[in-house]
Design a protein around this motif. Structure first.
Motif, PDB file in Angstrom:
ATOM      1  N   ALA A  90     170.532  90.076 -21.515  1.00 24.49           N
ATOM      2  CA  ALA A  90     171.191  90.215 -20.434  1.00 24.49           C
ATOM      3  C   ALA A  90     170.591  90.367 -19.212  1.00 24.49           C
ATOM      4  O   ALA A  90     170.836  89.973 -18.119  1.00 24.49           O
ATOM      5  N   LEU A  91     169.673  91.310 -19.258  1.00 19.76           N
ATOM      6  CA  LEU A  91     169.001  91.938 -18.202  1.00 19.76           C
ATOM      7  C   LEU A  91     167.579  90.727 -17.757  1.00 19.76           C
ATOM      8  O   LEU A  91     167.523  90.495 -16.385  1.00 19.76           O
ATOM      9  N   SER A  92     167.085  90.195 -18.608  1.00 15.49           N
ATOM     10  CA  SER A  92     166.422  88.995 -18.521  1.00 15.49           C
ATOM     11  C   SER A  92     167.138  87.858 -17.876  1.00 15.49           C
ATOM     12  O   SER A  92     166.599  87.235 -16.752  1.00 15.49           O
ATOM     13  N   ALA A 128     171.552  81.068 -15.752  1.00 14.51           N
ATOM     14  CA  ALA A 128     170.931  82.345 -16.248  1.00 14.51           C
ATOM     15  C   ALA A 128     172.105  83.480 -16.162  1.00 14.51           C
ATOM     16  O   ALA A 128     171.841  84.397 -17.229  1.00 14.51           O
ATOM     17  N   ALA A 129     172.932  83.538 -15.360  1.00 17.43           N
ATOM     18  CA  ALA A 129     173.858  84.576 -15.381  1.00 17.43           C
ATOM     19  C   ALA A 129     174.771  84.412 -16.306  1.00 17.43           C
ATOM     20  O   ALA A 129     175.250  85.333 -16.956  1.00 17.43           O
ATOM     21  N   ALA A 130     174.988  82.981 -16.588  1.00 13.34           N
ATOM     22  CA  ALA A 130     175.998  82.788 -18.052  1.00 13.34           C
ATOM     23  C   ALA A 130     175.544  83.260 -19.066  1.00 13.34           C
ATOM     24  O   ALA A 130     176.215  83.918 -20.194  1.00 13.34           O
ATOM     25  N   VAL A 131     174.129  83.130 -19.394  1.00 10.31           N
ATOM     26  CA  VAL A 131     173.496  83.702 -20.436  1.00 10.31           C
ATOM     27  C   VAL A 131     173.819  85.331 -20.523  1.00 10.31           C
ATOM     28  O   VAL A 131     173.896  86.005 -21.681  1.00 10.31           O
ATOM     29  N   LEU A 171     172.766  94.427  -8.505  1.00  6.95           N
ATOM     30  CA  LEU A 171     173.752  95.507  -8.830  1.00  6.95           C
ATOM     31  C   LEU A 171     173.912  95.325 -10.285  1.00  6.95           C
ATOM     32  O   LEU A 171     173.873  96.507 -11.097  1.00  6.95           O
ATOM     33  N   ALA A 172     174.257  94.310 -10.851  1.00  8.57           N
ATOM     34  CA  ALA A 172     174.260  93.903 -12.188  1.00  8.57           C
ATOM     35  C   ALA A 172     173.158  94.417 -13.153  1.00  8.57           C
ATOM     36  O   ALA A 172     173.013  95.056 -14.139  1.00  8.57           O
ATOM     37  N   VAL A 173     171.580  94.301 -12.514  1.00  5.81           N
ATOM     38  CA  VAL A 173     170.543  94.850 -13.157  1.00  5.81           C
ATOM     39  C   VAL A 173     170.628  96.152 -13.333  1.00  5.81           C
ATOM     40  O   VAL A 173     170.272  96.814 -14.410  1.00  5.81           O
ATOM     41  N   LEU A 174     170.984  96.798 -12.090  1.00  6.36           N
ATOM     42  CA  LEU A 174     170.882  98.298 -12.127  1.00  6.36           C
ATOM     43  C   LEU A 174     171.683  98.823 -13.085  1.00  6.36           C
ATOM     44  O   LEU A 174     171.552  99.900 -13.584  1.00  6.36           O
ATOM     45  N   LEU A 214     167.895  88.854 -14.219  1.00  9.27           N
ATOM     46  CA  LEU A 214     166.582  88.934 -13.428  1.00  9.27           C
ATOM     47  C   LEU A 214     166.166  87.501 -13.047  1.00  9.27           C
ATOM     48  O   LEU A 214     165.821  86.852 -11.824  1.00  9.27           O
ATOM     49  N   ALA A 215     166.327  86.584 -14.061  1.00  3.20           N
ATOM     50  CA  ALA A 215     166.105  85.258 -13.607  1.00  3.20           C
ATOM     51  C   ALA A 215     167.207  84.665 -12.599  1.00  3.20           C
ATOM     52  O   ALA A 215     166.526  83.884 -11.974  1.00  3.20           O
ATOM     53  N   ALA A 216     168.420  85.141 -12.638  1.00  3.28           N
ATOM     54  CA  ALA A 216     169.462  84.728 -11.774  1.00  3.28           C
ATOM     55  C   ALA A 216     169.008  85.071 -10.418  1.00  3.28           C
ATOM     56  O   ALA A 216     169.150  84.363  -9.442  1.00  3.28           O
TER      57      ALA A 216
END
Length: 158
Positions: free
Chosen positions: A147-149, A87-90, A12-15, A152-154
């Motif tokens: 952020a998207l990277s 990854a989410a923290a980044v 959802l965050a990616v979208l 996606l990594a998360a």
């Protein structure tokens, strides 16, 4: 169950953030060049009405992206997925930086251009306003990319 929840939130965050990323890319690649060819009044009216509609429609994506990124971070940390948490923290840090730039630089320009478009009174500093807005668009794109990277990594690391 936490893994699926984390993956769902990350997706959802990616979208949500992809909408913002795409909008910023459009501004950087196309709109900025178009505005350079227009007179100050046309730029101000076009940008002002664009910000009018954008400010009504984009907050759900911007706020939704930040909230779901933060929830992804929490779920990743609670479920012991440290790679996904990092990854989410980044991603969340990049989104907070993006938001700070938006509030400090872009939002005041949006407000001035919206007022000008609605009133028909073009400010004397119309071109300077647009130049100020344009001055951070590449950084905004880069922060959304980070952020998207991260998101996606998360998603992949859950």
């Amino acid at each position: 169950m936490l893994v699926l929840t984390g993956q769902f939130l990350a997706a959802l965050a990616v979208l949500a953030n992809a909408v913002v990323y795409g909008t910023d890319w459009c501004a950087a690649l196309i709109t900025r060049s178009v505005y350079r060819r227009l007179d100050d009044a046309s730029v101000t009216v076009s940008a002002g009405w664009g910000h009018y509609y954008g400010d009504k429609r984009m907050p759900i994506f911007g706020a939704g992206g930040v909230v779901t990124a933060a929830l992804t971070l929490i779920v990743a940390a609670v479920s012991g997925h440290s790679g996904a948490a990092v990854a989410a923290a980044v991603a969340l840090a990049a989104l907070v930086a993006w938001l700070a730039l938006y509030v400090k630089v872009a939002k005041p320009v949006n407000t001035a251009q919206k007022a000008a478009a609605q009133s028909g009174v073009i400010p004397a500093d119309a071109r300077a306003l647009q130049d100020r807005w344009d001055s951070i668009i590449n950084l905004r794109v880069a922060l959304q990319f980070i952020a998207l990277s991260g998101l996606l990594a998360a998603l992949a690391l859950f």
